[in-house]
Design a protein around this motif. Structure first.
Motif, mmCIF file in Angstrom:
data_model
loop_
_atom_site.group_PDB
_atom_site.id
_atom_site.type_symbol
_atom_site.label_atom_id
_atom_site.label_comp_id
_atom_site.label_asym_id
_atom_site.label_seq_id
_atom_site.Cartn_x
_atom_site.Cartn_y
_atom_site.Cartn_z
ATOM 1 N N VAL A 247 29.367 -28.197 41.684
ATOM 2 C CA VAL A 247 28.684 -27.093 41.014
ATOM 3 C C VAL A 247 27.912 -27.644 39.809
ATOM 4 O O VAL A 247 28.427 -27.701 38.691
ATOM 5 N N PRO A 248 26.678 -28.089 40.014
ATOM 6 C CA PRO A 248 25.876 -28.595 38.895
ATOM 7 C C PRO A 248 25.304 -27.458 38.061
ATOM 8 O O PRO A 248 24.667 -26.550 38.594
ATOM 9 N N LEU A 249 25.526 -27.494 36.766
ATOM 10 C CA LEU A 249 24.869 -26.572 35.841
ATOM 11 C C LEU A 249 23.686 -27.312 35.223
ATOM 12 O O LEU A 249 22.914 -27.929 35.937
ATOM 13 N N TRP A 250 23.513 -27.307 33.909
ATOM 14 C CA TRP A 250 22.344 -27.968 33.331
ATOM 15 C C TRP A 250 22.599 -28.311 31.872
ATOM 16 O O TRP A 250 23.415 -27.695 31.191
ATOM 17 N N ALA A 251 21.865 -29.326 31.403
ATOM 18 C CA ALA A 251 21.946 -29.762 30.014
ATOM 19 C C ALA A 251 20.753 -29.292 29.199
ATOM 20 O O ALA A 251 20.819 -29.244 27.971
ATOM 21 N N SER A 252 19.638 -28.971 29.866
ATOM 22 C CA SER A 252 18.456 -28.461 29.176
ATOM 23 C C SER A 252 17.674 -27.589 30.135
ATOM 24 O O SER A 252 17.869 -27.651 31.356
ATOM 25 N N GLU A 253 16.793 -26.768 29.568
ATOM 26 C CA GLU A 253 15.991 -25.852 30.383
ATOM 27 C C GLU A 253 14.531 -25.943 29.981
ATOM 28 O O GLU A 253 14.205 -25.988 28.786
ATOM 29 N N ALA A 254 13.645 -25.967 30.999
ATOM 30 C CA ALA A 254 12.214 -26.162 30.754
ATOM 31 C C ALA A 254 11.442 -24.862 30.955
ATOM 32 O O ALA A 254 11.684 -24.111 31.909
ATOM 33 N N PHE A 255 10.489 -24.619 30.051
ATOM 34 C CA PHE A 255 9.550 -23.503 30.122
ATOM 35 C C PHE A 255 8.141 -24.078 29.937
ATOM 36 O O PHE A 255 7.983 -25.228 29.510
ATOM 37 N N PRO A 256 7.098 -23.316 30.242
ATOM 38 C CA PRO A 256 5.752 -23.853 30.054
ATOM 39 C C PRO A 256 5.413 -24.185 28.607
ATOM 40 O O PRO A 256 4.558 -25.035 28.351
ATOM 41 N N ASP A 257 6.081 -23.521 27.641
ATOM 42 C CA ASP A 257 5.724 -23.699 26.232
ATOM 43 C C ASP A 257 6.820 -24.335 25.390
ATOM 44 O O ASP A 257 6.634 -24.523 24.180
ATOM 45 N N ARG A 258 7.975 -24.673 25.989
ATOM 46 C CA ARG A 258 9.066 -25.219 25.174
ATOM 47 C C ARG A 258 10.178 -25.765 26.070
ATOM 48 O O ARG A 258 10.191 -25.533 27.281
ATOM 49 N N MET A 259 11.093 -26.469 25.421
ATOM 50 C CA MET A 259 12.352 -26.885 26.040
ATOM 51 C C MET A 259 13.496 -26.238 25.266
ATOM 52 O O MET A 259 13.418 -26.080 24.043
ATOM 53 N N GLU A 260 14.551 -25.853 25.978
ATOM 54 C CA GLU A 260 15.770 -25.377 25.341
ATOM 55 C C GLU A 260 16.904 -26.335 25.697
ATOM 56 O O GLU A 260 16.954 -26.864 26.815
ATOM 57 N N TRP A 261 17.818 -26.562 24.735
ATOM 58 C CA TRP A 261 18.801 -27.634 24.858
ATOM 59 C C TRP A 261 20.223 -27.099 24.741
ATOM 60 O O TRP A 261 20.491 -26.217 23.937
ATOM 61 N N ARG A 262 21.115 -27.663 25.522
ATOM 62 C CA ARG A 262 22.518 -27.324 25.416
ATOM 63 C C ARG A 262 23.209 -28.167 24.336
ATOM 64 O O ARG A 262 24.086 -27.691 23.622
ATOM 65 N N GLU A 263 22.810 -29.434 24.245
ATOM 66 C CA GLU A 263 23.501 -30.370 23.354
ATOM 67 C C GLU A 263 23.013 -30.219 21.916
ATOM 68 O O GLU A 263 21.863 -29.847 21.656
#
Length: 313
Positions: A247-263
């Motif tokens: 079950v892979p989740l994620w460490a970061s998320e990409a959008f056209p205008d920014r990145m969001e980070w878990r760490e």
């Protein structure tokens, strides 16, 4: 490019070995005594010239041919990066490991159950690689497939049937779009908040999507991502019962205008899984190619390459 060094050396070694074996086999055949009247090919009729034997590929020729193909592939990637507006050409991922790393559940993500599929946000590796994953399937932009194919960037799609069932063909095309294939995985039938459902309803959501993907695309996927990243022990028990291995989740998320980070350090790390979604201008500030441009500029600027998740999990 530096990231492709280990891969190129391995392929070069294989090419030299094949050429050496080919040359040895050819020499062995020529000295075996086979020929006209000795079990070999019949002698040509009078006035005819014997057909010339195909000359074996020498080690030097095999090496040159391999280098030519590598140069062509890299040149095509440079041109594709310019075409799609990337600031730099994406780095080449190293060859995948001969043995996949052992995946364990991330600390703090455990349930009380044992023997359940591991839940993780990062794959254990020392290589400067990350993994790109795209969720749900709502936006079906043909430019995304074209862009990823021309740039030769691997990625994995986690699909929900309620948004893909109006165009299964789009994802079939996606699956076939790259030489090594784009993997299609499970994101449930209806994208429900799983902890609110009973075990049986969760199982229907997961096993039902396994059935859809097998029917439409030929395989039952080994990977499952719960909607919103939310799960409980019943979710993992149901996933295991449906044939899910991880079950892979994620460490970061990409959008056209920014990145969001878990760490906390808001940065990439070796083996991080990057999440994004099948979305377009109706949902966020840009198209899917805009999003890929943004995330690839970040990944490459930080010295990372994108690798294929299924080579490691």
């Amino acid at each position: 490019m530096a990231k492709g060094g280990s891969s190129s050396r391995r392929v070069l070694g294989a090419a030299l070995l094949v050429a050496a074996l080919t040359t040895t086999a050819a020499c062995s055949d020529s000295g075996s005594g086979a020929g006209p009247g000795a079990g070999g090919a019949p002698a040509p009729a009078a006035g005819q010239q014997a057909a010339a034997k195909a000359r074996p590929l020498t080690a030097s020729a095999a090496l040159n041919e391999h280098l030519r193909k590598v140069r062509e592939q890299r040149a095509a990637r440079v041109l594709a990066a310019r075409k799609w507006g990337l600031k730099q050409t994406p780095l080449e991922a190293p060859a995948p490991p001969a043995k996949k790393p052992a995946i364990t559940t991330r600390k703090g993500f455990e349930t009380d159950g044992t023997g359940l599929p591991p839940v993780f946000t990062t794959v254990p590796t020392k290589e400067k690689i990350v993994f790109l994953t795209i969720d749900d399937g709502a936006e079906k932009d043909p430019e995304l497939i074209r862009m990823m194919t021309e740039l030769d960037i691997p990625y994995s799609a986690f699909l929900s049937d309620y948004v893909v069932n109006d165009d299964y063909g789009y994802f079939a095309k996606m699956q076939r779009s790259q030489a090594r294939g784009v993997a299609l995985h499970n994101h449930t039938l209806n994208h429900r908040y799983m902890p609110a459902l009973s075990y049986e309803r969760q199982k229907r959501e997961i096993c039902g999507m396994q059935d859809v993907i097998e029917k439409r695309y030929g395989t039952r996927p080994p990977l499952f991502r719960p909607p919103y990243g939310n799960y409980n022990e019943d979710t993992l028990r149901a996933a295991k019962a449906c044939g899910v291995r991880a079950v892979p989740l994620w460490a970061s998320e990409a959008f056209p205008d920014r990145m969001e980070w878990r760490e906390w350090d808001r940065d990439l790390h070796p083996g991080d899984i990057v999440l994004t979604h099948f979305r377009g201008k109706d949902d966020w500030k840009g198209s899917m190619p805009d999003m890929i441009r943004r995330v690839m500029n970040v990944i490459t600027a930080k010295g990372y390459a994108v690798a294929k998740l299924e080579d490691y999990v």
